[in-house]
Design a protein around this motif. Structure first.
Motif, short mmCIF file in Angstrom:
data_model
loop_
_atom_site.label_atom_id
_atom_site.label_comp_id
_atom_site.label_asym_id
_atom_site.label_seq_id
_atom_site.Cartn_x
_atom_site.Cartn_y
_atom_site.Cartn_z
N PHE A 98 1.13 -5.97 7.75
CA PHE A 98 0.66 -4.67 7.28
C PHE A 98 -0.44 -4.88 6.24
CE2 PHE A 98 4.21 -5.74 4.50
CZ PHE A 98 3.71 -5.47 3.23
N TYR A 99 -1.21 -3.83 6.01
CA TYR A 99 -2.38 -3.92 5.13
C TYR A 99 -2.11 -3.19 3.82
CZ TYR A 99 -7.35 -3.98 3.86
OH TYR A 99 -8.56 -4.19 3.23
N VAL A 100 -2.46 -3.85 2.71
CA VAL A 100 -2.34 -3.24 1.38
C VAL A 100 -3.73 -2.74 0.99
CG1 VAL A 100 -1.64 -3.57 -1.02
CG2 VAL A 100 -0.51 -4.87 0.80
N TYR A 101 -3.92 -1.43 1.07
CA TYR A 101 -5.25 -0.86 0.89
C TYR A 101 -5.76 -1.03 -0.54
CZ TYR A 101 -4.55 1.21 5.46
OH TYR A 101 -4.33 1.38 6.81
N GLU A 102 -4.88 -0.93 -1.52
CA GLU A 102 -5.31 -1.00 -2.92
C GLU A 102 -5.91 -2.36 -3.28
OE1 GLU A 102 -2.42 2.27 -2.50
OE2 GLU A 102 -2.50 0.18 -1.83
N THR A 103 -5.37 -3.42 -2.68
CA THR A 103 -5.85 -4.78 -2.98
C THR A 103 -6.62 -5.40 -1.82
OG1 THR A 103 -3.76 -5.75 -2.23
CG2 THR A 103 -3.95 -5.20 -4.59
N GLN A 104 -6.77 -4.62 -0.73
CA GLN A 104 -7.46 -5.09 0.48
C GLN A 104 -6.87 -6.43 0.95
OE1 GLN A 104 -11.72 -5.03 -0.09
NE2 GLN A 104 -11.71 -2.94 -0.86
N GLN A 105 -5.54 -6.45 1.03
CA GLN A 105 -4.79 -7.66 1.36
C GLN A 105 -3.99 -7.43 2.64
OE1 GLN A 105 -1.80 -8.46 -1.59
NE2 GLN A 105 -0.97 -10.26 -0.54
N MET A 106 -4.03 -8.38 3.56
CA MET A 106 -3.20 -8.33 4.76
C MET A 106 -1.96 -9.18 4.51
SD MET A 106 -2.68 -7.16 7.83
CE MET A 106 -4.26 -6.65 8.58
N VAL A 107 -0.79 -8.56 4.62
CA VAL A 107 0.47 -9.29 4.45
C VAL A 107 1.04 -9.60 5.83
CG1 VAL A 107 2.84 -9.18 3.55
CG2 VAL A 107 0.96 -8.15 2.25
N ARG A 108 1.18 -10.88 6.13
CA ARG A 108 1.72 -11.32 7.42
C ARG A 108 3.03 -12.07 7.20
NH1 ARG A 108 -3.91 -12.13 8.25
NH2 ARG A 108 -4.69 -10.85 9.99
N ALA A 109 3.94 -11.91 8.14
CA ALA A 109 5.23 -12.59 8.04
C ALA A 109 5.04 -14.09 8.16
CB ALA A 109 6.17 -12.08 9.12
N ARG A 110 5.58 -14.83 7.20
CA ARG A 110 5.49 -16.29 7.24
C ARG A 110 6.43 -16.84 8.31
NH1 ARG A 110 6.15 -18.05 1.04
NH2 ARG A 110 5.71 -20.11 1.92
#
Length: 280
Positions: free
Chosen positions: A137-149
């Motif tokens: 999923f994407y964190v819009y505030e920090t422009q970060q994509m979080v992917r499952a490790r």
């Protein structure tokens, strides 16, 4: 490692098949059943059997899918900025990871329990489709994509109080936990009360099933309530003969408060006892 139940959880062959299939297919396991049939305990025991951490997300009527991803505390950031706190310049300090983020970020494969999903709004399951499918999923505030490790084992429970969307159901491996028959229930009791006297168990199960099958009962007692009742019977040292008595005044089992959980059901049994006494 294949799941075959544990020393604390008796799993039917169908349930074992469902758990192992969901793990193999890497799909969420949707478990439905009446309250008290061990759905939440199943997730805990899967984690224990796998030697994996358990992350529990207990759903409420106000829970939104976003809560599972992250929450951005804009109010606190604004307050800190007004007070001149230098942390206000770092937006990441105000991002609070949710349970899905916690599961995705774990270096070790975890078991993620999404408990009682039917409590939430009807849109809640659909809002999680992309995240559960793609494991990102994407964190819009920090422009970060979080992917499952590593892809978590996802167990979702429902008390069947609300229908779930078809699009969500298609992405899950489904299993309905039926109420155990007497043989299975006896095995479950043996796990929790090893060495319980067989005559006491026999009479307790007979009284329990007779109560469950009473017409008009609004809330049938569950497996967990049976275990609570047995614990009370043992603590109070209730003789087997008390359970064995069959007369108009003994239609309601001793310590029935552990089994009957609403006034209407108690009144129903009192009425049945009264009518039986009049016929006697």
């Amino acid at each position: 490692m294949r799941f075959s139940g544990t020393d604390r959880y008796v799993a039917s062959s169908e349930l074992q098949l469902a758990v192992n299939a969901a793990v193999q297919l890497e799909r969420p396991l949707l478990i439905k059943g009446e309250p008290g049939t061990g759905k939440t305990l199943l997730a805990q025991e899967i984690a224990r059997a796998q030697g994996a951490p358990l992350i529990e997300w207990h759903i409420k009527s106000t829970t939104k899918a976003q809560h599972g991803l992250y929450e951005y505390d804009a109010v606190k950031r604004l307050r800190d900025a007004q007070l001149g706190d230098p942390r206000a310049a770092e937006i990441g300090a105000y991002i609070v990871p949710g349970k899905l983020w916690e599961a995705f970020d774990s270096a070790q494969r975890v078991v993620l329990l999404i408990d009682e999903i039917d409590k939430a709004d009807i849109e809640f399951p659909n809002d999680l489709l992309r995240e559960l499918d793609r494991m990102e999923f994407y964190v819009y505030e920090t422009q970060q994509m979080v992917r499952a490790r590593s892809r978590p084992i996802v167990v979702i429970t429902s008390n069947n109080e609300k229908e779930l969307p078809d699009a969500f159901l298609r992405r899950c491996f489904f299993h309905y936990i039926r109420f155990p028959d007497e043989e299975t229930l006896r095995a479950i009791v043996e796990v929790h009360f090893p060495g319980l006297k067989q005559d006491l168990l026999r009479e307790a199960l007979a009284a329990f099933f007779q109560l469950r099958e009473t017409p008009g009962l609004r809330k049938k007692p569950s497996t967990s309530e049976l275990l609570d009742w047995l614990k009370l019977l043992l603590a109070e040292d209730i003789p087997t003969e008390v359970l064995r008595e069959k007369n108009a005044h003994k239609l309601i089992p001793p310590l029935y408060g552990a089994l009957l959980k609403n006034e209407q059901d108690v009144q129903l049994f009192e009425k049945i006892a009264f009518m039986a006494a009049r016929r006697a």
